[in-house]
Design a protein around this motif. Structure first.
Motif, PDB file in Angstrom:
ATOM      1  N   SER A   1     -10.290   7.463   5.308  1.00 30.77           N
ATOM      2  CA  SER A   1     -10.519   6.427   4.305  1.00 30.77           C
ATOM      3  C   SER A   1     -10.985   5.157   5.005  1.00 30.77           C
ATOM      4  O   SER A   1     -10.419   4.776   6.034  1.00 30.77           O
ATOM      5  CB  SER A   1      -9.234   6.153   3.515  1.00 30.77           C
TER       6      SER A   1
ATOM      7  N   PRO B   1     -11.091   1.293   4.982  1.00 30.22           N
ATOM      8  CA  PRO B   1     -10.397   0.193   4.312  1.00 30.22           C
ATOM      9  C   PRO B   1     -11.366  -0.903   3.890  1.00 30.22           C
ATOM     10  O   PRO B   1     -12.414  -1.103   4.514  1.00 30.22           O
ATOM     11  CB  PRO B   1      -9.434  -0.324   5.391  1.00 30.22           C
TER      12      PRO B   1
ATOM     13  N   ARG C   1       0.537   7.123   2.723  1.00 26.63           N
ATOM     14  CA  ARG C   1      -0.582   8.069   2.700  1.00 26.63           C
ATOM     15  C   ARG C   1      -1.905   7.345   2.945  1.00 26.63           C
ATOM     16  O   ARG C   1      -2.756   7.813   3.717  1.00 26.63           O
ATOM     17  CB  ARG C   1      -0.605   8.798   1.360  1.00 26.63           C
ATOM     18  N   HIS C   2      -2.070   6.192   2.305  1.00 25.25           N
ATOM     19  CA  HIS C   2      -3.305   5.442   2.488  1.00 25.25           C
ATOM     20  C   HIS C   2      -3.425   4.920   3.916  1.00 25.25           C
ATOM     21  O   HIS C   2      -4.507   4.958   4.518  1.00 25.25           O
ATOM     22  CB  HIS C   2      -3.363   4.280   1.493  1.00 25.25           C
TER      23      HIS C   2
ATOM     24  N   SER D   1       0.851  -1.181   0.000  1.00 25.00           N
ATOM     25  CA  SER D   1       0.000   0.000   0.000  1.00 25.00           C
ATOM     26  C   SER D   1       0.889   1.233   0.000  1.00 25.00           C
ATOM     27  O   SER D   1       2.041   1.173  -0.442  1.00 25.00           O
ATOM     28  CB  SER D   1      -0.915  -0.034   1.234  1.00 25.00           C
ATOM     29  N   SER D   2       0.389   2.350   0.484  1.00 29.01           N
ATOM     30  CA  SER D   2       1.188   3.574   0.583  1.00 29.01           C
ATOM     31  C   SER D   2       1.049   4.141   1.981  1.00 29.01           C
ATOM     32  O   SER D   2       0.031   3.927   2.657  1.00 29.01           O
ATOM     33  CB  SER D   2       0.721   4.610  -0.439  1.00 29.01           C
TER      34      SER D   2
END
Length: 275
Positions: free
Chosen positions: A56, A58, A46-47, A43-44
């Motif tokens: 966000s 998931p 940021r995420h 993933s990142s």
């Protein structure tokens, strides 16, 4: 020897603020940065940050992936899914369910095959689910009220009317067991386990329980349990086994503890008793 089903175990509370803070708490407990977790989970950073702050939501797959890379216990993975708005992924099958017949049979065969050495099966709260004749031998003389309705390994070991008066290195062994429970509490955040810890850690320790050295020096390879039986001092080292990659909460929380003789005298004595 009878296999009994474990009682209910407390799960982590699901907060209204969502899954993000729970995932952040697990990441911080594992001392992993957002970037490192992102690299592991493909993933990142940021995420991951957006998930932890609630910006966000998931996916179910992402929750499970992050939980796996954070080595979250199976019961707690279900709690994370609930916090994210998903159904639990892992079932919790009662140990006496026919679906676990092969598991029960295998564990009973395993601990019977370990005789004359002691072995037992416990759940996450140290309730004894099964034990062999080696354990029964060590428990000779323990009051019946400590054995019913559900014998607990920590209570049996540390209670002043249990095995504690017979343990010749009680302070060392007690410290080992309490430290083990502290690690489990930090990992599972179980109210049931916390209550047990508060109970057994409050048991009085005799002033003369400083520990007795064996008559002849022994080069132990691990901290031994030195316990008296019928006028003899027996020495054991313990090993705990769990199941790899469990897909059921009940199975994930089962542990098999075996006691290996720590010196030749203990080995000879146990085999003599066994005939």
């Amino acid at each position: 020897m009878t296999m009994v089903a474990p009682g209910p175990s407390a799960s982590a509370a699901v907060a209204d603020k969502g899954v993000g803070p729970h995932l952040r708490a697990w990441r911080e407990r594992r001392r992993i940065s957002q970037l490192e977790l992102a690299l592991r989970a493909d993933s990142s950073a940021r995420h991951i940050s957006f998930i932890e702050t609630g910006r966000s939501r998931p996916s179910e797959e992402m929750v499970l992936r992050l939980a796996e890379h954070l080595d979250v216990p199976v019961r707690e993975r279900n709690a994370l899914l609930l916090a994210a708005g998903y159904a639990p992924h892992y079932p919790e099958t009662p140990l006496d369910d026919p679906a676990l017949d092969a598991l029960r049979d295998g564990m009973e065969r395993l601990i019977r095959g370990y005789e004359p050495y002691p072995a037992l099966v416990v759940d996450a709260g140290y309730t004894v689910l099964a034990a062999n004749r080696g354990i029964a031998m060590l428990l000779e003389g323990v009051p019946q009220e400590l054995m019913t309705p559900e014998p607990n390994a920590m209570r049996l070991t540390l209670h002043p009317r249990g095995l504690a008066p017979r343990i010749r290195n009680l302070r060392e062994w007690r410290g080992h067991l309490l430290a083990q429970m502290e690690r489990e509490i930090a990992l599972h955040r179980s109210d049931r386990l916390r209550a047990l810890y508060e109970e057994v850690s409050a048991y009085p320790v005799p002033e003369d329980a400083a520990g007795e050295e064996p008559a002849e020096p022994v080069a132990y390879f691990a901290l031994p349990l030195r316990i008296e039986h019928d006028g003899r001092i027996l020495s054991f080292v313990s090993s705990i086994s769990t199941f790899n990659t469990p897909m059921d909460v009940t199975v994930a929380e089962i542990a098999i503890e075996t006691f290996l003789p720590a010196d030749p005298a203990t080995t000879k004595y146990l085999h003599t008793l066994a005939g």
